[in-house]
Design a protein around this motif. Structure first.
Motif, mmCIF file in Angstrom:
data_model
loop_
_atom_site.group_PDB
_atom_site.id
_atom_site.type_symbol
_atom_site.label_atom_id
_atom_site.label_comp_id
_atom_site.label_asym_id
_atom_site.label_seq_id
_atom_site.Cartn_x
_atom_site.Cartn_y
_atom_site.Cartn_z
ATOM 1 N N ARG A 208 0.832 -1.211 0.000
ATOM 2 C CA ARG A 208 0.000 0.000 0.000
ATOM 3 C C ARG A 208 0.867 1.262 0.000
ATOM 4 O O ARG A 208 0.603 2.209 -0.754
ATOM 5 C CB ARG A 208 -0.914 0.002 1.226
ATOM 6 C CG ARG A 208 -1.836 1.215 1.291
ATOM 7 C CD ARG A 208 -2.510 1.320 2.641
ATOM 8 N NE ARG A 208 -3.373 0.168 2.925
ATOM 9 C CZ ARG A 208 -3.131 -0.765 3.839
ATOM 10 N NH1 ARG A 208 -2.020 -0.684 4.585
ATOM 11 N NH2 ARG A 208 -3.967 -1.751 4.026
ATOM 12 N N ASP A 209 1.911 1.268 0.836
ATOM 13 C CA ASP A 209 2.770 2.452 0.932
ATOM 14 C C ASP A 209 3.445 2.767 -0.402
ATOM 15 O O ASP A 209 3.545 3.940 -0.805
ATOM 16 C CB ASP A 209 3.842 2.251 2.000
ATOM 17 C CG ASP A 209 3.265 2.265 3.415
ATOM 18 O OD1 ASP A 209 2.089 2.644 3.567
ATOM 19 O OD2 ASP A 209 3.993 1.888 4.346
ATOM 20 N N GLU A 212 0.871 4.223 -2.936
ATOM 21 C CA GLU A 212 0.474 5.594 -2.612
ATOM 22 C C GLU A 212 1.614 6.574 -2.818
ATOM 23 O O GLU A 212 1.388 7.738 -3.187
ATOM 24 C CB GLU A 212 -0.060 5.647 -1.185
ATOM 25 C CG GLU A 212 -1.372 4.864 -1.027
ATOM 26 C CD GLU A 212 -1.909 4.848 0.386
ATOM 27 O OE1 GLU A 212 -1.160 5.241 1.311
ATOM 28 O OE2 GLU A 212 -3.067 4.414 0.571
ATOM 29 N N PRO A 217 -3.904 5.050 -5.843
ATOM 30 C CA PRO A 217 -4.727 4.744 -4.670
ATOM 31 C C PRO A 217 -4.844 3.240 -4.454
ATOM 32 O O PRO A 217 -4.900 2.462 -5.410
ATOM 33 C CB PRO A 217 -6.080 5.376 -4.990
ATOM 34 C CG PRO A 217 -6.119 5.436 -6.483
ATOM 35 C CD PRO A 217 -4.703 5.679 -6.924
#
Length: 354
Positions: A208-209, A212, A217
């Motif tokens: 996720r990091d 992003e 997204p």
């Protein structure tokens, strides 16, 4: 002379003493290399002990010394190559300091984990190295309450005051995601085992990091879960066909991503097969990165990009920390170390030759 039909009997210090015509105390001092016994007598006693097959009773000696020179190792299973290598390195480090291992398995079952902890404590181990189940209960507080040194490996127990050593799973997955993004991938699917453990959660966090950080997204469509086999006793830990089914379902839905990130190299075998069944080429159409760098990974077609885990280093640091606690040389305070893995970029992401 009639042959004895009785059960074999363990040889004792008394047997050695009677064989050499000396007292048990003299024999004991000679075998432990203590002063007060001449070199000739010591040599005679040791030779006789070897001749009759006498082996010192470590448990009886531990009652005198207050230490069994034994480390309890509690892991979830031995089918996982990571844990297999972990135990091997722990044993190597322990043997160098004169310790043996008591190995216990929890099978990802909280009840069996509780039994393993109880067994280790009853056995009088000097310390414990453990990979916790992270289940509905926490038997580990009993270990620290009993004053037994404890080092946790791989999976976090944030509410427990104990030393911790692990692969930096978050960094590893962040690096692999970034490698795909730098190759132009934007639609990346993370394929992970459906198991509620901190290692999976941290890999998801790293994924996720990285997305992003590149302005992409994160949403649930970017992950796919493979049913876990770990709770079924006697089952193989991972099978390629489990991930194959997940891959087939995704592709049949009409979605062809730019890349797959998979939670272990066995899953990559299944993803390869799902792509091949539909004539989708790796890496020309879809890139794939695994996790684990198992021996077969570099021989896949094409060779699999993956993550090489620092298993030996995690085990070495955890064991040396425990040994330092046991001999009184450890630094004060609780230690938590996350060791960064290595990313092995191969042909499945367009690196190197096929």
């Amino acid at each position: 002379m009639p042959r004895s039909t009785g059960a074999p009997r363990r040889r004792t210090l008394q047997d050695v003493a009677e064989a050499v015509g000396l007292t048990v105390n003299t024999v004991s001092r000679a075998l432990r290399d203590l002063p007060g016994v001449s070199d000739a007598t010591r040599a005679q006693i040791k030779a006789e002990a070897e001749r009759i097959g006498y082996v010192p009773n470590a448990h009886a000696r531990s009652l005198v010394l207050g230490s069994r020179r034994t480390i309890g190792v509690i892991i979830t299973d031995l089918a996982n190559p990571f844990f297999n290598d972990l135990v091997a390195e722990i044993e190597e480090q322990a043997i160098q300091k004169g310790y043996t291992l008591l190995l216990l398995l929890s099978d990802e079952d909280p009840d069996r984990e509780q039994f393993a902890v109880d067994t280790a404590l009853r056995s009088g181990v000097d310390g414990i190295i453990a990979v916790p189940v992270q289940g509905r209960s926490n038997p580990w507080t009993a270990v620290t309450k009993a004053g037994v040194p404890l080092v946790i490996v791989a999976r976090e127990l944030p509410d427990l005051e104990a030393d911790f050593y692990s692969t930096d799973n978050e960094a590893g997955r962040r690096m692999t995601t970034t490698a795909l993004l730098e190759r132009g991938a934007r639609d990346i699917i993370l394929v992970e085992e459906d198991l509620q453990i901190s290692t999976v959660a941290h890999r998801l966090g790293g994924f996720r990091d990285a997305l992003e950080a590149h302005g992409i997204p994160f949403d649930s469509r970017r992950t796919a879960l493979v049913p876990s086999r770990r709770t079924a006793r006697g089952a193989s830990l991972w099978r390629g066909e489990d991930a194959h089914r997940v891959g087939v379902d995704l592709l049949e839905s009409g979605r062809i991503p730019d890349a797959f990130l998979v939670g272990n190299d066995y899953f990559a075998l299944g993803i390869y097969a799902a792509l091949r069944d539909r004539g989708i080429r790796v890496p020309d159409d879809v890139m794939v990165i695994g996790w684990g760098d198992y021996p077969f990974s570099r021989y896949m077609d094409p060779p699999l990009s993956t993550v090489r885990l620092p298993v030996a280093e995690v085990a070495r640091r955890a064991t040396q920390r425990l040994l330092a606690i046991l001999d009184g040389t450890a630094t004060e305070g609780v230690v938590a170390e996350y060791i960064e893995p290595d990313v092995m970029l191969r042909a499945s992401t367009g690196h190197g030759s096929r």
